[in-house]
Design a protein around this motif. Structure first.
Motif, PDB file in Angstrom:
ATOM      1  N   ILE A   1       0.853  -1.196   0.000  1.00 17.75           N
ATOM      2  CA  ILE A   1       0.000   0.000   0.000  1.00 17.75           C
ATOM      3  C   ILE A   1       0.886   1.243   0.000  1.00 17.75           C
ATOM      4  O   ILE A   1       1.752   1.409   0.862  1.00 17.75           O
ATOM      5  CB  ILE A   1      -0.930  -0.004   1.222  1.00 17.75           C
ATOM      6  CG1 ILE A   1      -1.876  -1.202   1.154  1.00 17.75           C
ATOM      7  CG2 ILE A   1      -1.728   1.299   1.294  1.00 17.75           C
ATOM      8  CD1 ILE A   1      -2.699  -1.398   2.394  1.00 17.75           C
TER       9      ILE A   1
ATOM     10  N   GLU B   1       0.544   5.538  -0.755  1.00 17.63           N
ATOM     11  CA  GLU B   1      -0.184   6.747  -1.100  1.00 17.63           C
ATOM     12  C   GLU B   1       0.826   7.858  -1.372  1.00 17.63           C
ATOM     13  O   GLU B   1       1.577   8.259  -0.467  1.00 17.63           O
ATOM     14  CB  GLU B   1      -1.113   7.169   0.041  1.00 17.63           C
ATOM     15  CG  GLU B   1      -2.350   6.307   0.182  1.00 17.63           C
ATOM     16  CD  GLU B   1      -3.303   6.455  -1.000  1.00 17.63           C
ATOM     17  OE1 GLU B   1      -3.374   7.562  -1.576  1.00 17.63           O
ATOM     18  OE2 GLU B   1      -3.957   5.470  -1.345  1.00 17.63           O
TER      19      GLU B   1
ATOM     20  N   ARG C   1     -10.967   8.124   2.561  1.00 15.82           N
ATOM     21  CA  ARG C   1     -10.044   7.231   1.868  1.00 15.82           C
ATOM     22  C   ARG C   1      -9.354   6.230   2.771  1.00 15.82           C
ATOM     23  O   ARG C   1      -9.183   5.066   2.373  1.00 15.82           O
ATOM     24  CB  ARG C   1      -8.978   8.064   1.154  1.00 15.82           C
ATOM     25  CG  ARG C   1      -7.926   7.248   0.427  1.00 15.82           C
ATOM     26  CD  ARG C   1      -6.894   8.123  -0.249  1.00 15.82           C
ATOM     27  NE  ARG C   1      -7.505   8.995  -1.249  1.00 15.82           N
ATOM     28  CZ  ARG C   1      -6.848   9.947  -1.902  1.00 15.82           C
ATOM     29  NH1 ARG C   1      -5.567  10.153  -1.644  1.00 15.82           N
ATOM     30  NH2 ARG C   1      -7.467  10.693  -2.793  1.00 15.82           N
TER      31      ARG C   1
ATOM     32  N   LYS D   1     -20.067  -3.269  -5.180  1.00 17.15           N
ATOM     33  CA  LYS D   1     -19.309  -4.417  -4.692  1.00 17.15           C
ATOM     34  C   LYS D   1     -19.745  -5.692  -5.394  1.00 17.15           C
ATOM     35  O   LYS D   1     -20.941  -5.914  -5.587  1.00 17.15           O
ATOM     36  CB  LYS D   1     -19.538  -4.630  -3.185  1.00 17.15           C
ATOM     37  CG  LYS D   1     -19.076  -3.528  -2.276  1.00 17.15           C
ATOM     38  CD  LYS D   1     -19.339  -3.927  -0.832  1.00 17.15           C
ATOM     39  CE  LYS D   1     -18.944  -2.841   0.141  1.00 17.15           C
ATOM     40  NZ  LYS D   1     -19.201  -3.271   1.540  1.00 17.15           N
TER      41      LYS D   1
ATOM     42  N   LEU E   1     -10.668  -3.761   0.650  1.00 17.95           N
ATOM     43  CA  LEU E   1     -10.254  -3.619  -0.748  1.00 17.95           C
ATOM     44  C   LEU E   1      -8.769  -3.274  -0.850  1.00 17.95           C
ATOM     45  O   LEU E   1      -8.096  -3.675  -1.810  1.00 17.95           O
ATOM     46  CB  LEU E   1     -11.104  -2.535  -1.418  1.00 17.95           C
ATOM     47  CG  LEU E   1     -10.793  -2.204  -2.877  1.00 17.95           C
ATOM     48  CD1 LEU E   1     -11.023  -3.412  -3.769  1.00 17.95           C
ATOM     49  CD2 LEU E   1     -11.636  -1.022  -3.345  1.00 17.95           C
ATOM     50  N   ARG E   2      -8.243  -2.559   0.129  1.00 24.61           N
ATOM     51  CA  ARG E   2      -6.842  -2.126   0.099  1.00 24.61           C
ATOM     52  C   ARG E   2      -5.871  -3.303   0.054  1.00 24.61           C
ATOM     53  O   ARG E   2      -4.710  -3.137  -0.337  1.00 24.61           O
ATOM     54  CB  ARG E   2      -6.548  -1.249   1.333  1.00 24.61           C
ATOM     55  CG  ARG E   2      -6.577  -2.011   2.640  1.00 24.61           C
ATOM     56  CD  ARG E   2      -6.805  -1.089   3.829  1.00 24.61           C
ATOM     57  NE  ARG E   2      -5.662  -0.320   4.199  1.00 24.61           N
ATOM     58  CZ  ARG E   2      -4.777  -0.669   5.154  1.00 24.61           C
ATOM     59  NH1 ARG E   2      -4.927  -1.814   5.803  1.00 24.61           N
ATOM     60  NH2 ARG E   2      -3.778   0.116   5.450  1.00 24.61           N
TER      61      ARG E   2
ATOM     62  N   PHE F   1      -5.842  -5.576  -2.041  1.00 28.93           N
ATOM     63  CA  PHE F   1      -5.632  -6.006  -3.422  1.00 28.93           C
ATOM     64  C   PHE F   1      -5.168  -4.882  -4.343  1.00 28.93           C
ATOM     65  O   PHE F   1      -4.639  -5.168  -5.419  1.00 28.93           O
ATOM     66  CB  PHE F   1      -6.934  -6.587  -3.985  1.00 28.93           C
ATOM     67  CG  PHE F   1      -7.561  -7.631  -3.107  1.00 28.93           C
ATOM     68  CD1 PHE F   1      -7.060  -8.915  -3.076  1.00 28.93           C
ATOM     69  CD2 PHE F   1      -8.641  -7.323  -2.298  1.00 28.93           C
ATOM     70  CE1 PHE F   1      -7.635  -9.887  -2.265  1.00 28.93           C
ATOM     71  CE2 PHE F   1      -9.225  -8.278  -1.488  1.00 28.93           C
ATOM     72  CZ  PHE F   1      -8.715  -9.571  -1.467  1.00 28.93           C
ATOM     73  N   THR F   2      -5.393  -3.629  -3.963  1.00 32.98           N
ATOM     74  CA  THR F   2      -5.178  -2.525  -4.904  1.00 32.98           C
ATOM     75  C   THR F   2      -3.872  -1.781  -4.711  1.00 32.98           C
ATOM     76  O   THR F   2      -3.423  -1.075  -5.608  1.00 32.98           O
ATOM     77  CB  THR F   2      -6.324  -1.512  -4.791  1.00 32.98           C
ATOM     78  OG1 THR F   2      -6.337  -0.953  -3.465  1.00 32.98           O
ATOM     79  CG2 THR F   2      -7.664  -2.191  -5.079  1.00 32.98           C
TER      80      THR F   2
ATOM     81  N   ARG G   1      -3.643   0.683  -2.781  1.00 32.25           N
ATOM     82  CA  ARG G   1      -4.048   2.041  -2.419  1.00 32.25           C
ATOM     83  C   ARG G   1      -4.991   1.982  -1.223  1.00 32.25           C
ATOM     84  O   ARG G   1      -5.700   0.997  -1.012  1.00 32.25           O
ATOM     85  CB  ARG G   1      -4.767   2.735  -3.594  1.00 32.25           C
ATOM     86  CG  ARG G   1      -3.934   2.886  -4.844  1.00 32.25           C
ATOM     87  CD  ARG G   1      -2.759   3.844  -4.641  1.00 32.25           C
ATOM     88  NE  ARG G   1      -3.200   5.180  -4.289  1.00 32.25           N
ATOM     89  CZ  ARG G   1      -3.470   6.145  -5.160  1.00 32.25           C
ATOM     90  NH1 ARG G   1      -3.401   5.899  -6.454  1.00 32.25           N
ATOM     91  NH2 ARG G   1      -3.820   7.346  -4.743  1.00 32.25           N
TER      92      ARG G   1
ATOM     93  N   SER H   1      -8.241   2.508   1.005  1.00 33.90           N
ATOM     94  CA  SER H   1      -9.675   2.509   0.747  1.00 33.90           C
ATOM     95  C   SER H   1     -10.384   2.109   2.028  1.00 33.90           C
ATOM     96  O   SER H   1      -9.878   1.297   2.811  1.00 33.90           O
ATOM     97  CB  SER H   1     -10.030   1.529  -0.369  1.00 33.90           C
ATOM     98  OG  SER H   1     -11.443   1.400  -0.494  1.00 33.90           O
TER      99      SER H   1
END
Length: 640
Positions: free
Chosen positions: A225, A227, A274, A367, A587-588, A590-591, A593, A595
């Motif tokens: 992660i 940012e 966020r 979702k 979700l964070r 997998f991304t 970023r 969330s």
């Protein structure tokens, strides 16, 4: 397995096929769930069900870790609840003397001379309640593993299972009329990567078996992660300090931004949209504010207060001297020194009475939704796959108007069970069979009062099966070690297949619930324990206990509900205890970023009426979450 390690896999050695999952939820405590399928043995009286299948939960507690000279010692409980087809209680010791790993144990039941009796809704542990019979009926077992190289191991084990005596096993009468050809099992294990394992075995002297599993650490993001820090555009530098701060916070993931000058005191409010953790959001906001103030207002302010809100409701506030903030981000103070000189509060309940910038009136949540329903007579696995979409409108602080749509293009849900004469969930099948439905249409309001008291009220179509009024009050006590509250609902059942219709001629004209709620927060172990006591949907009264464990945002939960069932006229509900497990994954993970979005699913009996409640759009205990003193003391290190 180490703490937080999760493994799922499948195995087969005819006539048995297994599907399983295991997790080490606390240091030394492993919980396993498995489904055993017996190939070629149909479930009696259920022609559409397929092969006989049995569900079980096992526990293993390593109470003595391995030392230089001593072995690790563990206690195991296999299938202590329900039918107990494959139940056992054992003690096992293991010791690694590289390249060998030795194991020896002693157990009853499946490992002993006779199967254990059915437990029903009880949990039985003969090892403790009848230790003499456990010792008398038990047998020894053991094994050795030889590590040829990294990723390649040879295995030999002695199995004491007397298959021909396991008369409770549905496989016995067809496959095990006599003893197994051999009690020795042999195998080879391949582990090409830390997360993948494959076993090829020779079992019982006449069967080839295999096992394949994957493992991972819960809470470890698949993508790191990151940012990127805020970089102000040159054309904004001509704006006022307030405009620059508001823009910087907005681009950093905040909304509902209010800024007030009060002499030498700068007050700021910002809603976290966020960041998964509010303390992380507080740290980001402080850094952003410092970057602007250092350029435009250095020396003008002596104090800075920054309040983080959720949906406009204040939850965290940092109060610091401007010079201390400057020293911290200038790396003249470390985190400990800055936090010692600053104050972080959770009892904030007011925000600056100023015009808000970047008010986020509309939002949406989209979702993927996957639901699995197990063990129905019409088929062991029913499922539906689709999308849950919510549109949210926030006209003022703490308010939400929500409309939700559920769409399931893949839907295999069916049931041959007949609803009870007093249904609250046994009649849910027509609702679950809908491929397109209005999931909710409601208004929800949360407010925080002086003294840390929270209130919530919701009205409308609250979920896919019920509409009505839902309310709740909650308050942290003892620095948030405990949350206490009251909640209740006045409900009417929706008409399946109708968007706005309410059910007529139902067995109840309205449904009333009322609960006294308590949560115990144990941040030292990232554990929460919830108790909900009162009246459930059907009018049965009792208590639901939910235990949840947090692994860096991944939350595993298990619940068990006990209520009086004398009011239920059918045998299907009588004496039953509600239970299930759930998982929520951010979700964070997998991304890469930040969330605030999480995906959740649960596995539970879906056609029972005992100890049932509605699905709540918001839950105050979860809304309060980590925004209490016992967690902020732990989370302060997120400020960087």
């Amino acid at each position: 397995m180490r703490e937080g390690r999760f493994r799922v896999g499948a195995a087969q050695a005819h006539p048995y096929r297994y599907y399983y999952g295991a997790i080490t939820i606390l240091p030394g405590l492993e919980i396993d769930g498995r489904i055993s399928e017996i190939i070629g043995v149909p479930a009696p009286g259920l022609p559409d069900y397929g092969n006989y299948k049995d569900k079980a939960v096992d526990l293993k507690w390593q109470f003595l870790p391995e030392g230089k000279w001593r072995p690790a010692v563990a206690l195991g409980l296999m299938d202590p609840h329900g039918t107990r087809l494959y139940a056992s209680q054992y003690i096992v010791a293991s010791k690694q003397i590289y390249p060998f790993d030795f194991t020896i144990g002693f157990g009853n039941g499946r490992y002993g001379s006779a199967p254990l009796p059915v437990a029903g809704e009880q949990f039985k542990m003969e090892m403790i309640t009848d230790s003499s019979s456990w010792a008398r009926d038990g047998h020894f077992f053991g094994g050795v593993q030889f590590e040829v190289s990294d990723g390649l191991m040879l295995i030999a084990e002695y199995s004491p299972i007397e298959y021909e005596k396991m008369t409770a096993d549905p496989a016995q009468s067809r496959y095990f009329q006599g003893p197994a050809a051999s009690r020795l099992n042999w195998g080879i294990r391949l582990r090409p990567w830390d997360w993948l394992e494959f076993d090829l075995t020779w079992q019982r002297g006449d069967q080839v078996g295999f096992n394949v599993s994957v493992a991972f650490d819960l809470g470890n993001p698949m993508v790191p992660i990151y940012e990127p820090p805020y970089r102000e555009k040159p054309d904004l530098r001509a704006s006022s300090m307030e405009k620059r701060i508001a823009r910087a916070l907005y681009e950093s993931g905040f909304s509902h931004i209010g800024i007030q000058r009060d002499g030498d005191h700068l007050r700021i409010e910002a809603a976290n949209n966020r960041y998964f953790y509010n303390m992380k959001a507080l740290g980001v906001a402080l850094r952003v504010v410092h970057g602007i103030v250092a350029q435009t207002g250095r020396g003008e302010f002596r104090r800075i207060s920054l309040t983080v809100t959720q949906n406009g409701v204040p939850v965290l506030e940092a109060r610091t001297a401007a010079e201390d903030l400057d020293a911290f981000f200038g790396e003249r103070f470390n985190v400990s020194e800055f936090l010692y000189l600053s104050e972080i509060r959770t009892d904030v309940w007011k925000t600056p009475d100023v015009r808000k910038e970047y008010w986020r009136y509309f939002d949406y949540v989209l979702k993927p939704d996957f639901k699995v329903f197990l063990n129905d007579p019409s088929g062991f696995v029913n499922y539906k796959l689709g999308v849950a979409a919510n549109v949210l409108f926030t006209p003022w602080q703490g308010s939400t108007f929500a409309a939700g749509l559920l769409g399931y293009p893949v839907n295999t849900v069916s049931s041959s069970n007949v609803p009870s004469s007093t249904p609250v969930r046994t009649d849910i099948v027509p609702y679950q069979q809908q491929k397109l439905a209005m999931g909710l249409l409601l208004f929800n309001q949360i407010r925080k009062f002086e003294g840390g008291l929270y209130g919530r009220v919701a009205a409308g179509y609250l979920e896919e099966q019920y509409a009505g009024l839902d309310w709740e009050a909650a308050k942290p006590v003892r620095d948030g070690r405990f949350l206490v509250g009251l909640s209740g609902s006045v409900l009417k059942k929706r008409e399946p297949g109708s968007v706005f219709g309410l059910k007529e001629n139902d067995w109840k004209d309205r449904y009333l619930t009322g609960f006294f709620n308590v949560r115990l927060n144990v941040p030292e172990a990232e554990l929460t324990v919830d108790l909900k006591s009162g009246q459930f949907l059907a009018g049965d009264r009792g208590t639901m206990v939910t235990v949840s464990r947090n692994f860096n945002g991944v939350v595993l939960s298990a619940w068990y509900g006990i209520s009086g069932t004398a009011m239920f006229p059918d045998s299907y509900n009588a004496g039953y205890h509600n239970k299930g497990i759930a998982i929520s994954i951010p979700l964070r993970m997998f991304t890469g970023r930040e969330s605030r979005t999480s995906y959740g699913t649960a596995i539970a009996p879906w056609t029972r009426d005992v100890a049932q409640d509605i699905t709540h759009f918001d839950n105050l205990f979860d809304f309060i979450g980590r925004n209490v003193d016992v967690y902020t003391e732990k989370d302060k290190r997120m400020i960087q």
